[in-house]
Scaffold this motif. Structure first.
Motif, PDB file in Angstrom:
ATOM      1  N   GLY A  91       0.852  -1.194   0.000  1.00 53.98           N
ATOM      2  CA  GLY A  91       0.000   0.000   0.000  1.00 53.98           C
ATOM      3  C   GLY A  91       0.879   1.232   0.000  1.00 53.98           C
ATOM      4  N   ASP A  92       0.261   2.387  -0.121  1.00 56.83           N
ATOM      5  CA  ASP A  92       1.030   3.634  -0.111  1.00 56.83           C
ATOM      6  C   ASP A  92       1.779   3.792   1.198  1.00 56.83           C
ATOM      7  OD1 ASP A  92      -0.278   4.092  -2.508  1.00 56.83           O
ATOM      8  OD2 ASP A  92      -1.230   5.962  -1.868  1.00 56.83           O
ATOM      9  N   LEU A  93       2.911   4.491   1.121  1.00 62.39           N
ATOM     10  CA  LEU A  93       3.676   4.845   2.317  1.00 62.39           C
ATOM     11  C   LEU A  93       3.653   6.364   2.463  1.00 62.39           C
ATOM     12  CD1 LEU A  93       6.806   2.534   2.039  1.00 62.39           C
ATOM     13  CD2 LEU A  93       4.757   2.207   3.438  1.00 62.39           C
ATOM     14  N   ILE A  94       3.572   6.822   3.707  1.00 56.43           N
ATOM     15  CA  ILE A  94       3.549   8.244   4.015  1.00 56.43           C
ATOM     16  C   ILE A  94       4.803   8.577   4.824  1.00 56.43           C
ATOM     17  CG2 ILE A  94       2.282  10.134   5.114  1.00 56.43           C
ATOM     18  CD1 ILE A  94       0.747   8.732   2.823  1.00 56.43           C
ATOM     19  N   ALA A  95       5.535   9.593   4.380  1.00 58.68           N
ATOM     20  CA  ALA A  95       6.722  10.069   5.093  1.00 58.68           C
ATOM     21  C   ALA A  95       6.413  11.427   5.698  1.00 58.68           C
ATOM     22  CB  ALA A  95       7.892  10.206   4.130  1.00 58.68           C
ATOM     23  N   GLU A  96       6.770  11.592   6.964  1.00 64.93           N
ATOM     24  CA  GLU A  96       6.682  12.898   7.611  1.00 64.93           C
ATOM     25  C   GLU A  96       8.064  13.240   8.141  1.00 64.93           C
ATOM     26  OE1 GLU A  96       4.403  15.408  11.109  1.00 64.93           O
ATOM     27  OE2 GLU A  96       3.652  13.433  10.564  1.00 64.93           O
ATOM     28  N   ALA A  97       8.688  14.231   7.516  1.00 63.41           N
ATOM     29  CA  ALA A  97      10.026  14.670   7.909  1.00 63.41           C
ATOM     30  C   ALA A  97       9.911  16.001   8.628  1.00 63.41           C
ATOM     31  CB  ALA A  97      10.923  14.804   6.686  1.00 63.41           C
ATOM     32  N   LYS A  98      10.713  16.149   9.675  1.00 60.05           N
ATOM     33  CA  LYS A  98      10.675  17.363  10.486  1.00 60.05           C
ATOM     34  C   LYS A  98      12.101  17.791  10.814  1.00 60.05           C
ATOM     35  CE  LYS A  98       8.722  19.262  14.643  1.00 60.05           C
ATOM     36  NZ  LYS A  98       7.416  19.775  14.783  1.00 60.05           N
ATOM     37  N   ILE A  99      12.343  19.090  10.713  1.00 61.93           N
ATOM     38  CA  ILE A  99      13.653  19.637  11.040  1.00 61.93           C
ATOM     39  C   ILE A  99      13.865  19.576  12.550  1.00 61.93           C
ATOM     40  CG2 ILE A  99      15.067  21.731  11.053  1.00 61.93           C
ATOM     41  CD1 ILE A  99      13.485  22.583   8.501  1.00 61.93           C
ATOM     42  N   LEU A 100      15.007  19.044  12.960  1.00 57.62           N
ATOM     43  CA  LEU A 100      15.385  19.050  14.366  1.00 57.62           C
ATOM     44  C   LEU A 100      16.299  20.227  14.674  1.00 57.62           C
ATOM     45  CD1 LEU A 100      16.051  15.233  14.910  1.00 57.62           C
ATOM     46  CD2 LEU A 100      13.997  16.541  15.496  1.00 57.62           C
ATOM     47  N   LYS A 101      17.262  20.472  13.762  1.00 64.01           N
ATOM     48  CA  LYS A 101      18.187  21.601  13.925  1.00 64.01           C
ATOM     49  C   LYS A 101      18.664  22.030  12.546  1.00 64.01           C
ATOM     50  CE  LYS A 101      22.508  22.976  16.214  1.00 64.01           C
ATOM     51  NZ  LYS A 101      22.333  24.330  16.129  1.00 64.01           N
ATOM     52  N   ALA A 102      18.549  23.317  12.295  1.00 63.67           N
ATOM     53  CA  ALA A 102      19.013  23.871  11.020  1.00 63.67           C
ATOM     54  C   ALA A 102      20.102  24.885  11.313  1.00 63.67           C
ATOM     55  CB  ALA A 102      17.859  24.526  10.269  1.00 63.67           C
ATOM     56  N   GLY A 103      21.341  24.494  11.022  1.00 60.19           N
ATOM     57  CA  GLY A 103      22.468  25.405  11.177  1.00 60.19           C
ATOM     58  C   GLY A 103      22.891  25.949   9.829  1.00 60.19           C
ATOM     59  N   ARG A 104      23.954  26.725   9.822  1.00 63.14           N
ATOM     60  CA  ARG A 104      24.441  27.300   8.558  1.00 63.14           C
ATOM     61  C   ARG A 104      25.017  26.237   7.647  1.00 63.14           C
ATOM     62  NH1 ARG A 104      28.608  31.267   9.869  1.00 63.14           N
ATOM     63  NH2 ARG A 104      28.925  31.109   7.637  1.00 63.14           N
ATOM     64  N   ARG A 105      25.643  25.216   8.220  1.00 63.61           N
ATOM     65  CA  ARG A 105      26.308  24.196   7.405  1.00 63.61           C
ATOM     66  C   ARG A 105      25.602  22.845   7.399  1.00 63.61           C
ATOM     67  NH1 ARG A 105      31.597  26.184   9.916  1.00 63.61           N
ATOM     68  NH2 ARG A 105      32.215  27.802   8.453  1.00 63.61           N
ATOM     69  N   LEU A 106      24.924  22.525   8.493  1.00 61.26           N
ATOM     70  CA  LEU A 106      24.280  21.216   8.599  1.00 61.26           C
ATOM     71  C   LEU A 106      22.810  21.358   8.976  1.00 61.26           C
ATOM     72  CD1 LEU A 106      26.962  19.167  10.585  1.00 61.26           C
ATOM     73  CD2 LEU A 106      26.510  19.100   8.124  1.00 61.26           C
ATOM     74  N   LEU A 107      22.021  20.456   8.429  1.00 62.58           N
ATOM     75  CA  LEU A 107      20.609  20.331   8.775  1.00 62.58           C
ATOM     76  C   LEU A 107      20.413  18.930   9.323  1.00 62.58           C
ATOM     77  CD1 LEU A 107      17.520  21.434   8.178  1.00 62.58           C
ATOM     78  CD2 LEU A 107      17.657  19.628   6.474  1.00 62.58           C
ATOM     79  N   ILE A 108      19.808  18.820  10.486  1.00 57.76           N
ATOM     80  CA  ILE A 108      19.501  17.516  11.070  1.00 57.76           C
ATOM     81  C   ILE A 108      17.986  17.404  11.132  1.00 57.76           C
ATOM     82  CG2 ILE A 108      19.768  15.998  13.068  1.00 57.76           C
ATOM     83  CD1 ILE A 108      22.344  17.698  13.686  1.00 57.76           C
ATOM     84  N   ALA A 109      17.475  16.296  10.614  1.00 57.95           N
ATOM     85  CA  ALA A 109      16.022  16.106  10.566  1.00 57.95           C
ATOM     86  C   ALA A 109      15.704  14.644  10.831  1.00 57.95           C
ATOM     87  CB  ALA A 109      15.489  16.539   9.209  1.00 57.95           C
ATOM     88  N   GLU A 110      14.448  14.412  11.173  1.00 61.68           N
ATOM     89  CA  GLU A 110      13.991  13.038  11.362  1.00 61.68           C
ATOM     90  C   GLU A 110      12.806  12.786  10.458  1.00 61.68           C
ATOM     91  OE1 GLU A 110      12.418  11.970  15.193  1.00 61.68           O
ATOM     92  OE2 GLU A 110      11.246  13.803  15.331  1.00 61.68           O
ATOM     93  N   CYS A 111      12.588  11.520  10.151  1.00 65.11           N
ATOM     94  CA  CYS A 111      11.484  11.140   9.279  1.00 65.11           C
ATOM     95  C   CYS A 111      10.825   9.877   9.814  1.00 65.11           C
ATOM     96  CB  CYS A 111      12.000  10.898   7.860  1.00 65.11           C
ATOM     97  SG  CYS A 111      10.703  10.500   6.681  1.00 65.11           S
ATOM     98  N   HIS A 112       9.513   9.916   9.883  1.00 62.12           N
ATOM     99  CA  HIS A 112       8.726   8.732  10.224  1.00 62.12           C
ATOM    100  C   HIS A 112       8.045   8.245   8.950  1.00 62.12           C
ATOM    101  CE1 HIS A 112       8.896  10.684  14.251  1.00 62.12           C
ATOM    102  NE2 HIS A 112       9.160   9.432  14.590  1.00 62.12           N
ATOM    103  N   ILE A 113       8.154   6.952   8.683  1.00 61.09           N
ATOM    104  CA  ILE A 113       7.477   6.341   7.543  1.00 61.09           C
ATOM    105  C   ILE A 113       6.348   5.477   8.091  1.00 61.09           C
ATOM    106  CG2 ILE A 113       7.673   4.824   5.536  1.00 61.09           C
ATOM    107  CD1 ILE A 113       9.398   7.288   5.204  1.00 61.09           C
TER     108      ILE A 113
END
Length: 146
Positions: A101-123
């Protein structure tokens, strides 16, 4: 579908067009952006028989591809041209077999810096809303484009 503009001006339709044009593999998968908001992206991977593996569950590479695309989408929420943002690290926890069946991804930013972005995603499975995978990803962000 939410077509409102984000702080960078990108809409779900814009991101889908970017993926079709700049990353044809993603366009071939048929991933659709359902929502882009302040720090969250929601995307859908329509089901295809080609994503099945023995045991009648969706294959891990399809699940991770969806997560990586969703994490890339949140990079576009941080900078208006995230073409040069790249995955530098990802940790995937496969939690349950995803039913066909279809899969749904929800990604959310945890920390956005000038050089790095850290995020998490639930499938999640759209069939039964079960959590199939949790992914933490780090993106190297492009330099300021002034």
């Amino acid at each position: 579908m939410n077509n409102s503009r984000t702080r960078t001006g990108i809409t779900p339709a814009d991101f889908d067009a970017i993926m079709r044009e700049k990353v044809p593999f993603v366009g071939d998968m048929g991933v659709r952006t359902e929502s882009l908001e302040h720090d969250t992206a929601i995307l859908r991977l329509p089901f295809s028989e080609r994503y099945l593996r023995p045991g009648n569950v969706v294959t891990g590479p399809a699940i991770f591809a969806l997560a990586d695309i969703a994490l890339y989408a949140v990079a576009w929420l941080v900078v208006p041209q995230a073409d040069l943002a790249v995955t530098t690290e990802a940790t995937v926890h496969f939690l349950s077999g995803a039913k066909p069946g279809d899969l749904i991804a929800e990604a959310k930013i945890l920390k956005a810096g000038r050089r790095l972005l850290i995020a998490e995603c639930h499938i999640r499975s759209d069939v039964d809303n079960s959590l199939c995978a949790h992914v933490i990803g780090t993106y190297a962000m492009p330099p300021d484009q002034k």
